[in-house]
Every structure is written in C-alpha cells, then in structure tokens.
Design an enzyme around this catalytic site. Structure first.
Site: not given
Ligand SMILES: NC(=O)c1ccc[n+]([C@@H]2O[C@H](COP(=O)([O-])OP(=O)(O)OC[C@H]3O[C@@H](n4cnc5c(N)ncnc54)[C@H](O)[C@@H]3O)[C@@H](O)[C@H]2O)c1
Length: 247
Positions: A22, A153, A140, A63, A183
C-alpha cells in the site's frame, strides 16, 4: 481511466513503509499527481523511487527510531519542507491474547503509533511555517471486525483514529488537517499467506466482491492530501469495498 491532473504540484510528501504494498502505491500515486515524494522504509526503497523517476527520493527510516526521524527531517529539507505525511508502515503479527508477549505488544505500539507522534514532532514546525499541511494515518477496517488474535493491532489502529481526531484540534488554525484511512483486505505481501478460501470469506462480506488492490487505497489518500479536502479533518474514511458500514 486514471486522471493525470496535477493536484499535488509543488507539494513534498513523505510516505513511510513505501518499499512495497500500500505504501508503494501511495508514493507512486502522489508522484503521479505532481508531488515530490520522499519514499521511506527500513531500507531505502529504491524500487519505488525508480518507478517514480527524478521527483522521488529514497531514504532509510525505521519509524520506531526517533534519531532516524530527526535525520530524515534534515535530509528531507534538501528536497523541500514536508507538506504531507502518510504514515503507512505497519506491524501486524497474529497473536492470540494467550500468546501475546510484552515485546510484541511494544513493537506493535512503536511501529503503528509512536511513528505518528514522531512524524508530527519533526514535520509540524515546517507545516506551521507554510500554514499548510496534511497528516494521513493508515489505520484498518479491522477495528470494526471480529478477527481473533489481533487485539494489540486493533488497539493501535483505533489509536491512530484517536490520535488523528485529537491532533486535528491542535493544528487546525495552521491550515493543517489530520485524518485516518481504514483499508479492508488488500492484496499485498502481508496478506499473501492467507488461503484463497480465507480471502473469499472476507470479500463475501463486502458489497464489492473482490480483493482490494493497493491502488484501491490511493484515491482516499490523494483526496485527503489535496486542497479539495481543506475542510475535512479528524475523520476516518473506510476503503474496503463496503465490508464495514459504521464509521
Ligand atoms: N494489506 C491489508 O490487507 C491491510 C488492511 C488494512 C490496513 N493495512 C495497513 O496498511 C499498511 C501497509 O500494509 P501492507 O499490506 O502494504 O504491508 P506490507 O507488509 O506489504 O508493507 C509494509 C511496509 O512497511 C515496512 N515497515 C515495517 N516496519 C517498519 C518500520 N519499523 N519502519 C519503517 N518501515 C517499516 C515494511 O518494510 C514494508 O515495506 C499497514 O499499516 C497495515 O496495517 C493493510
């Protein structure tokens, strides 16, 4: 068909967790709308910036680490003062309450919540000088669903909504807004491990019966970070194909 209007021309946008999923989609979408994008991740997200081209900049940012936020704030000034912060990086291990340990709890809090506070600490002075700014927190829709093993979470994702609501009051006089985007199930590496049946069970509950793509999340972020959303703050927008209906 995607519009190519330059709603974000002249803006500098910082996106966390922009190496994939995302966060990468958001970084690309902001750049397409004209923003100079500082894409950050645990390692510099060079792939993302290659896709963006010359207006993209890749920086390392864990972060959870204040000194890294300080260092990124310094380097970001070479690009321009940050106008838009999208806190997207997330940590989401599944742990039932019986297996949840303090270390996992704290890492979830640090990644999903400390990050928002630190981003404000280091971006607010510049936004205040310009009298314009946008904070978007990626929460989320799980905050409203009965999903086991995610209490830590869900606590952080509700926390993001609360922080945006509170922050909105403190920055409103400076032309700055703070909103959350929620999302639903989105097709990223984070959800790749779910079986087809599990994914289908989720989208069966949605009005729009398909798995979301990272690009499905970008529209809400583009809107909230544009001038069009100047009078919208402290809000939570659900982007889940109509699964969760009470915002
Ligand atoms: N995929 C889903 O279904 C979904 C649904 C709701 C919310 N979200 C939220 O969307 C966001 C992105 O999710 P995604 O599915 O793209 O995840 P993903 O795991 O594909 O990507 C997450 C990214 O965050 C980075 N990351 C993790 N810890 C970190 C840190 N301490 N410092 C910097 N970067 C860090 C990772 O390296 C990765 O590139 C998250 O906050 C997740 O909670 C995702």
């Amino acid at each position: 068909m995607k519009t190519s209007i330059r709603t974000h021309d002249g803006r500098v946008a910082l996106v966390t967790g922009a190496g994939q999923g995302i966060g990468q989609a958001i970084a690309l979408a902001l750049a397409e709308r004209g923003a100079r994008v500082i894409a950050t991740d645990l390692r510099p997200p060079n792939d993302t910036v290659e896709k963006i081209g010359p207006s993209g900049h890749a920086l390392e940012l864990d972060v959870t680490q204040e000194e890294q936020w300080r260092s990124v704030a310094g380097k970001a000034r070479e690009v321009g003062e940050v106008d838009i912060v999208v806190n997207n990086a997330g940590y989401f291990p599944n742990r039932s309450i019986d297996d949840l340990d303090l270390l996992t709890w704290r890492k979830t809090m640090a990644t999903n919540l400390d990050s928002h506070f630190l981003s404000v600490t280091y971006s607010l002075p510049g936004m205040r000088r310009k009298k314009w700014g946008r904070f978007v927190g990626i929460s989320s829709n799980m905050v409203g669903l009965a999903i086991p093993g995610m209490s830590h979470y869900i606590a952080t994702k509700m926390g993001i909504i609360g922080f945006m609501r509170g922050l909105a009051n403190d920055v409103a006089n400076d032309g700055i807004t703070a909103n959350a985007v929620l999302p639903g199930l989105i097709n990223t590496q984070a959800t790749a491990l779910q079986s087809e049946a599990e994914k289908r069970a989720t989208w069966g509950q949605q009005a729009i019966k398909r798995l979301g793509d990272p690009e499905d999340v970008t529209g809400a972020v583009l809107f909230l970070t544009s001038d069009d959303a100047a009078f919208i703050t402290g809000q939570a927008i659900v982007v889940d194909g109509g699964q969760y209906r009470i915002g």
